[in-house]
Design an enzyme around this catalytic site. Sequence first.
Site, PDB file in Angstrom:
ATOM      1  N   HIS A  84      32.609  47.099  37.524  1.00  0.00           N
ATOM      2  CA  HIS A  84      32.256  46.795  36.130  1.00  0.00           C
ATOM      3  C   HIS A  84      31.394  45.538  36.018  1.00  0.00           C
ATOM      4  O   HIS A  84      30.765  45.319  34.985  1.00  0.00           O
ATOM      5  CB  HIS A  84      33.483  46.780  35.206  1.00  0.00           C
ATOM      6  CG  HIS A  84      34.310  45.529  35.215  1.00  0.00           C
ATOM      7  ND1 HIS A  84      35.470  45.389  35.939  1.00  0.00           N
ATOM      8  CD2 HIS A  84      34.161  44.367  34.552  1.00  0.00           C
ATOM      9  CE1 HIS A  84      35.991  44.189  35.720  1.00  0.00           C
ATOM     10  NE2 HIS A  84      35.217  43.552  34.887  1.00  0.00           N
ATOM     11  N   ASP A 220      37.685  49.476  41.566  1.00  0.00           N
ATOM     12  CA  ASP A 220      36.689  48.741  40.780  1.00  0.00           C
ATOM     13  C   ASP A 220      35.903  47.754  41.657  1.00  0.00           C
ATOM     14  O   ASP A 220      36.091  46.547  41.569  1.00  0.00           O
ATOM     15  CB  ASP A 220      37.408  48.013  39.640  1.00  0.00           C
ATOM     16  CG  ASP A 220      36.442  47.504  38.574  1.00  0.00           C
ATOM     17  OD1 ASP A 220      35.225  47.464  38.835  1.00  0.00           O
ATOM     18  OD2 ASP A 220      36.916  47.139  37.483  1.00  0.00           O
ATOM     19  N   SER A 652      36.898  38.427  37.019  1.00  0.00           N
ATOM     20  CA  SER A 652      36.621  39.737  37.585  1.00  0.00           C
ATOM     21  C   SER A 652      35.714  39.582  38.783  1.00  0.00           C
ATOM     22  O   SER A 652      34.715  38.863  38.725  1.00  0.00           O
ATOM     23  CB  SER A 652      35.956  40.630  36.554  1.00  0.00           C
ATOM     24  OG  SER A 652      36.940  41.236  35.787  1.00  0.00           O
TER      25      SER A 652
HETATM   26  N1  ARG Z   1      39.635  44.753  31.111  1.00  0.00           N
HETATM   27  C1  ARG Z   1      38.757  44.314  32.150  1.00  0.00           C
HETATM   28  C2  ARG Z   1      37.976  43.073  31.711  1.00  0.00           C
HETATM   29  O1  ARG Z   1      38.227  42.513  30.703  1.00  0.00           O
HETATM   30  C3  ARG Z   1      37.873  45.382  32.633  1.00  0.00           C
HETATM   31  C4  ARG Z   1      36.808  45.812  31.693  1.00  0.00           C
HETATM   32  C5  ARG Z   1      35.899  46.871  32.219  1.00  0.00           C
HETATM   33  N2  ARG Z   1      36.449  48.193  32.068  1.00  0.00           N
HETATM   34  C6  ARG Z   1      36.415  48.921  30.899  1.00  0.00           C
HETATM   35  N3  ARG Z   1      36.988  50.085  30.876  1.00  0.00           N
HETATM   36  N4  ARG Z   1      35.827  48.491  29.826  1.00  0.00           N
HETATM   37  O2  ARG Z   1      36.845  42.824  31.911  1.00  0.00           O
HETATM   38  N1  ASP Z   2      38.485  42.139  33.309  1.00  0.00           N
HETATM   39  C1  ASP Z   2      38.236  40.715  33.205  1.00  0.00           C
HETATM   40  C2  ASP Z   2      36.836  40.334  33.676  1.00  0.00           C
HETATM   41  O1  ASP Z   2      35.928  41.131  33.612  1.00  0.00           O
HETATM   42  C3  ASP Z   2      39.290  39.953  33.896  1.00  0.00           C
HETATM   43  C4  ASP Z   2      40.415  39.639  32.979  1.00  0.00           C
HETATM   44  O2  ASP Z   2      40.170  39.440  31.775  1.00  0.00           O
HETATM   45  O3  ASP Z   2      41.537  39.543  33.463  1.00  0.00           O
HETATM   46  O4  ASP Z   2      36.563  39.214  33.999  1.00  0.00           O
END
Ligand code: ARG
Ligand code: ASP
Length: 734
Positions: A84, A220, A652
């Site tokens: 991502h 990921d 991330s």
């Molecule tokens: N929750 C994670 C973060 O805040 C992953 C986000 C990417 N994945 C998604 N399905 N949007 O960045």
């Molecule tokens: N998914 C988040 C990021 O892209 C990581 C988190 O918020 O824990 O940095």
Amino acid sequence: MKKIGIAFFLGAVSFSLSAKEGMWIPYLLKQLNEAEMRDMGLQITAEDIYSLNHSSLKDAIVHFGGGCTAELISGEGLLLTNHHCGYGQIQAHSSLEQDYLKNGFWAMNREEELTNPTLTAAIVKYMRDVTNEVMVGVDPAAPQKERLRKIGENARALIEKEETETGYNIEVEPFFYGNQYILVAKETFRDVRLVGAPPSSIGKYGADTDNWMWPRHTGDFSLFRVYAGKDNAPADISEENIPYRPKQFLTVNLNGFQNGDFTMVYGFPGRTQEYLPANEVSYIMYNYNPLRISVRDQILKILDEKMRKDDATRIKYAAKYARISNGWKKWIGEVNGLKETDALGKKQELENAFRAKLSQNADLTRSYGYVLDSLNKLYAMQLPLNLQRYNYLERMYYGTELMRHMLRYRSLVKSVEEGDSTAADLSKRLAAGMEDFYKDYDQAVDGEVFEKVFPDYIRDVHQEPLPELLAELKGMNEKKQMDFSQKLFEDCVVLRNPEKFVSLLESNSAKAVKMLKKDRAYRLASASYEHYRESLSAAAGPLADAAEELQGAYIKALREVFPERRFYPDANSTLRVAYGKVEPYDPVDGILYKTQTFLEGVMAKHVPGDYEFDLPEKLIELYNEKDYGPYAQEGRLPVCFIASNHTTGGNSGSPALNGSGELIGLNFDRAWEGTMSDLNYDISRCRNIMVDIRYVLFIVDKFAGAGYLLKEMRFAEPETPVQLPAEILPSEKN
Ligand code: ARG
Ligand code: ASP
């Protein structure tokens, strides 16, 4: 059996006692954290993690594109980060014929690696406290504005001087709301190429349904390579460039881990607010998040309906949906978590203890007696303004594509009006970018969203002075407003006749501007943006500055009043270390979440043809054959795991390291029940989620057949009889 009992018992003890919250400044680890970290299982020294004088793990940690983290995993610049995080690059190289998002991408040699014009990879060279230098000539009695001006001036001078001397990128960042300033020197590489990415059905497996959730089954990750000039220094993209030879890269450990094992996450967390008073947290819980959530509820519902009905819409809107739902889902989890852990009660308790201490000490009272009350007053004054801010941002900016799109023409209008000679060029550039907009735009979807959010936006916007158009719209009855919003879409220059509009931009910017200025969409976008930038900012800006200052005084006071406590600075996109343990959690009565997931779990979620839970044939085959090579753990293939490292957005792609500083996983998310960690970390339920490095390498090697990449890597000695492939035996590497 007995042995298991003891292990479980020990696990349970460490679970409740020894993991620690915080995102720590790497050069202070020795002083603040090393003893505790070693107690928890760290086997290397703080100096091995961060050193000014010799190479250390920090030389392998990369700020990826400014928003994510990545790490060097070979002596030839190979870089590991999340799928991502590389998503934009993977998407940019994708087309219908060559859909790398869907099918994955693997460079089978260096020539096949793909360049990415705006992507950067920055490595921290050193950090230094410059508080005293930044404060020179700052009069503590002067008004805040004056002090900030002086601080800014000092910081800029420092930056300029050091950039000239070193050639590095220099930043000066405030910590603890300006109680401390730290200079960060970075070497920023500009030639970063895409090496590999799994198909989204692995890299984004579970997509939005599983996002922010444990148990998780997502691979990921993606791979890039940093290139440098012949001198190993940053260079613009060029065929002449060669793979960067880093001072240090991470050793990969395929031996796995057990519950209770020490882990740390080394990366660039973006933003936390751990020291807000209870009142402000309650506004987040009961005002800000609910508003943002409810607007996104409406938008996501419309998108979901349309996406389910039509495949083309689904493809166009998948990324937009993901973006909107990421925040939405996090805020819901955040509110729940804050309630369930009684965050307000805990903050209140701290404030009561703070006030009690102050009342026993006249000096402290004199210095800080005003702080909490003033802060609370300020946050209360901000409440209506912030609600209007979110009213604009959620409904008109993130919510409606057309409104956001129309803002692009503001600079064109301005430059044509001012007779700027570059106007025609700007206009041509805008024309060239139009295809990107049209490609993923669906007027029916956006129109429905707009119709939904527009009347609410108009109802809730009120800060004076109101631009004429907004005042006019507020005066209209519902029917008239409806009429306006329908015509806004029907007559919009951008939508009515795209070819004509693009050619107008190309050939006659003055005429394009003339049309834009009459366009309802442009006028509304402009008016609402101006209201946000001017009326709202004029009122909110000074309050925000004052709150920043008072937060600084509050945290300063907390540190003085509770000298026995250890405080860490809120995340600010600078390099930090978080440490914890691989440990389960039990957020709800009757549920204990285990720490690991396996390929069996991936298969159990498989829904053929589904856009979130479909799987590549090849993976299913490998599963059926149990062909896991050296990546198995007792016959099963590990996929993801959790630990109690305190992380946030920006972490991330950060490496998860074991007690020896070796790479065991790749951080990418947090568990739903603990997403309130940005405001109130709670060890009982805050868990970061990582992909197991064994799953990453299994996909690279067995799934993609890109095992040649493993030859660059360095592996820790295998602990068990597990055989590494001959070409990657540790003896072959240094
Ligand atoms: N929750 C994670 C973060 O805040 C992953 C986000 C990417 N994945 C998604 N399905 N949007 O960045
Ligand atoms: N998914 C988040 C990021 O892209 C990581 C988190 O918020 O824990 O940095």
